[in-house]
Motif scaffolding. Sequence first.
Motif, mmCIF file in Angstrom:
data_model
loop_
_atom_site.group_PDB
_atom_site.id
_atom_site.type_symbol
_atom_site.label_atom_id
_atom_site.label_comp_id
_atom_site.label_asym_id
_atom_site.label_seq_id
_atom_site.Cartn_x
_atom_site.Cartn_y
_atom_site.Cartn_z
ATOM 1 N N ALA A 69 -1.209 4.176 9.423
ATOM 2 C CA ALA A 69 -1.847 4.696 8.205
ATOM 3 C C ALA A 69 -2.170 3.556 7.237
ATOM 4 C CB ALA A 69 -0.949 5.729 7.540
ATOM 5 N N VAL A 70 -1.211 2.661 6.999
ATOM 6 C CA VAL A 70 -1.494 1.606 6.011
ATOM 7 C C VAL A 70 -2.384 0.509 6.590
ATOM 8 C CG1 VAL A 70 0.473 2.005 4.477
ATOM 9 C CG2 VAL A 70 0.748 0.457 6.399
ATOM 10 N N ARG A 71 -2.177 0.188 7.878
ATOM 11 C CA ARG A 71 -3.014 -0.869 8.464
ATOM 12 C C ARG A 71 -4.475 -0.442 8.497
ATOM 13 N NH1 ARG A 71 0.508 -3.883 13.221
ATOM 14 N NH2 ARG A 71 1.612 -5.248 11.784
ATOM 15 N N ASN A 72 -4.734 0.872 8.654
ATOM 16 C CA ASN A 72 -6.121 1.359 8.721
ATOM 17 C C ASN A 72 -6.591 1.952 7.396
ATOM 18 O OD1 ASN A 72 -6.263 0.694 11.490
ATOM 19 N ND2 ASN A 72 -5.074 2.542 11.957
ATOM 20 N N ASP A 73 -5.830 1.676 6.346
ATOM 21 C CA ASP A 73 -6.189 2.174 5.010
ATOM 22 C C ASP A 73 -6.363 3.679 4.939
ATOM 23 O OD1 ASP A 73 -6.119 -0.060 3.324
ATOM 24 O OD2 ASP A 73 -7.946 -0.833 4.267
ATOM 25 N N LYS A 74 -5.601 4.416 5.731
ATOM 26 C CA LYS A 74 -5.684 5.885 5.688
ATOM 27 C C LYS A 74 -4.602 6.390 4.721
ATOM 28 C CE LYS A 74 -7.956 6.690 9.984
ATOM 29 N NZ LYS A 74 -7.874 6.991 11.397
ATOM 30 N N ILE A 75 -4.929 6.294 3.449
ATOM 31 C CA ILE A 75 -3.927 6.566 2.420
ATOM 32 C C ILE A 75 -3.494 8.041 2.435
ATOM 33 C CG2 ILE A 75 -3.542 6.510 -0.099
ATOM 34 C CD1 ILE A 75 -3.576 3.737 1.557
ATOM 35 N N ASP A 76 -4.468 8.952 2.737
ATOM 36 C CA ASP A 76 -4.087 10.381 2.792
ATOM 37 C C ASP A 76 -3.070 10.628 3.898
ATOM 38 O OD1 ASP A 76 -5.797 10.785 0.770
ATOM 39 O OD2 ASP A 76 -7.383 11.736 1.964
ATOM 40 N N ASP A 77 -3.240 9.890 5.011
ATOM 41 C CA ASP A 77 -2.268 10.048 6.109
ATOM 42 C C ASP A 77 -0.886 9.576 5.651
ATOM 43 O OD1 ASP A 77 -4.404 10.835 7.545
ATOM 44 O OD2 ASP A 77 -4.332 9.236 9.051
ATOM 45 N N ALA A 78 -0.861 8.484 4.897
ATOM 46 C CA ALA A 78 0.434 7.963 4.407
ATOM 47 C C ALA A 78 1.099 9.003 3.506
ATOM 48 C CB ALA A 78 0.219 6.648 3.661
ATOM 49 N N VAL A 79 0.302 9.666 2.661
ATOM 50 C CA VAL A 79 0.868 10.700 1.779
ATOM 51 C C VAL A 79 1.423 11.847 2.622
ATOM 52 C CG1 VAL A 79 0.349 12.397 -0.041
ATOM 53 C CG2 VAL A 79 -0.704 10.117 -0.119
ATOM 54 N N LYS B 68 0.852 -1.208 0.000
ATOM 55 C CA LYS B 68 0.000 0.000 0.000
ATOM 56 C C LYS B 68 0.878 1.245 0.000
ATOM 57 C CE LYS B 68 -3.644 -2.064 2.762
ATOM 58 N NZ LYS B 68 -4.136 -2.161 4.152
ATOM 59 N N PHE B 69 1.957 1.211 0.803
ATOM 60 C CA PHE B 69 2.824 2.392 0.858
ATOM 61 C C PHE B 69 3.646 2.528 -0.432
ATOM 62 C CE2 PHE B 69 6.503 4.929 1.812
ATOM 63 C CZ PHE B 69 5.878 6.074 2.274
ATOM 64 N N ILE B 70 4.037 1.403 -0.990
ATOM 65 C CA ILE B 70 4.811 1.467 -2.243
ATOM 66 C C ILE B 70 3.945 2.097 -3.348
ATOM 67 C CG2 ILE B 70 5.894 0.045 -4.038
ATOM 68 C CD1 ILE B 70 6.845 -1.817 -1.775
ATOM 69 N N LYS B 71 2.659 1.711 -3.364
ATOM 70 C CA LYS B 71 1.764 2.294 -4.380
ATOM 71 C C LYS B 71 1.668 3.812 -4.197
ATOM 72 C CE LYS B 71 -1.933 -0.416 -3.909
ATOM 73 N NZ LYS B 71 -3.246 -1.014 -4.090
#
Length: 323
Positions: free
Chosen positions: A279-289, A50-53
């Motif tokens: 962020a990735v475990r909870n699918d919070k993609i905006d947080d990862a960004v 998810k983070f790589i994407k």
Amino acid sequence: MLIDGHGRKVDYLRVSVTERCNFRCQYCMPEKPFSWVPKENLLSYEDLFKFIKVSIDQGIKKVRITGGEPLLRENLDQFIKMIYDYKNDIDLALTTNGFLLPRVAQKLKDAGLKRINVSLDSLNEGTAHKIAQKNVLKTVLSGLDEANRVGLKIKVNCVPMKGINDGDLLDVLDYCKQRGYPVRFIEFMENHHAKDSAKGLNSDEIKAIVSQKYKNFKAVPRDTSSPAQYYELEDGYQFGIIEPHKDDFCEACNRIRLTAEGLLIPCLYFEDAMSIKDAVRNDKIDDAVDILKKVLENKPEKNKWSTQDMNETSTRAFYETGG
Ligand code: SAM
């Protein structure tokens, strides 16, 4: 495009999939017993992916899988295929000690892996054993042959250590030259986990050894996307030296590192890092960004290996960050 707080373009993500290793290289790992991070603390391939994407969508063009020893993590070929299937023109590479390559090189190639860097510190069986603290040389050499046979592009990494493998550098160079693998000699980076007595050779000392056999080699204009300064022998073969102690080493740094536990690290030298795990475990993609951007904003301008102060150097081991 990703730009850090010092205006450098960052397009290279190194992902450590495990801190575990089947070697105990003196320059990297402690001699004393130590415990591994429990497996449940590691991110799954799905979460790492998810983070790589996110990173690829934001501008990362090169992904390198590393470790510890990345080939120790099960089903690594499936993880590589996930990345390849997402964007097959990503420069997808792996750094390995080569020991498990005889078994898995074909699978890795089939999954979409393009290039590998293999650590090879000596061609002397006893010296290789002394460095890795295990009898490894024959298997690593068969791993290199197998990787070459299946069509992976190969580079070799070698860390020259005083009184240990400094007498073997020309053999390593010649082995690589005969096979067309560029070798990069990496200046030993002092760290808290290496054997206390470990001392590396600097770039001038490495060049002096090469010049014992190859009198005339010249520096090739620096490709800023590579950490190595390359040199060309008279017959056109090129070898590199990675000089983290050099003052301008970080000027074109284009990389960030993700550990198997989800720490995003802007610089190998310093302790600073932020976790993308929640962020990735909870699918919070905006947080990862957001985390990715914050880490880039705060990426240090340069390491301090030239004036190293061990109180300031990160206590995180290279086998966690992936070197
Ligand atoms: N196990 C794999 C391997 O052996 O290549 C990947 C992990 S290893 C940490 C990645 C790279 O870091 C290797 O090329 C290794 O030689 C290099 N490395 C480890 N410790 C180092 C140190 N103290 N100074 C310079 N390079 C180091």
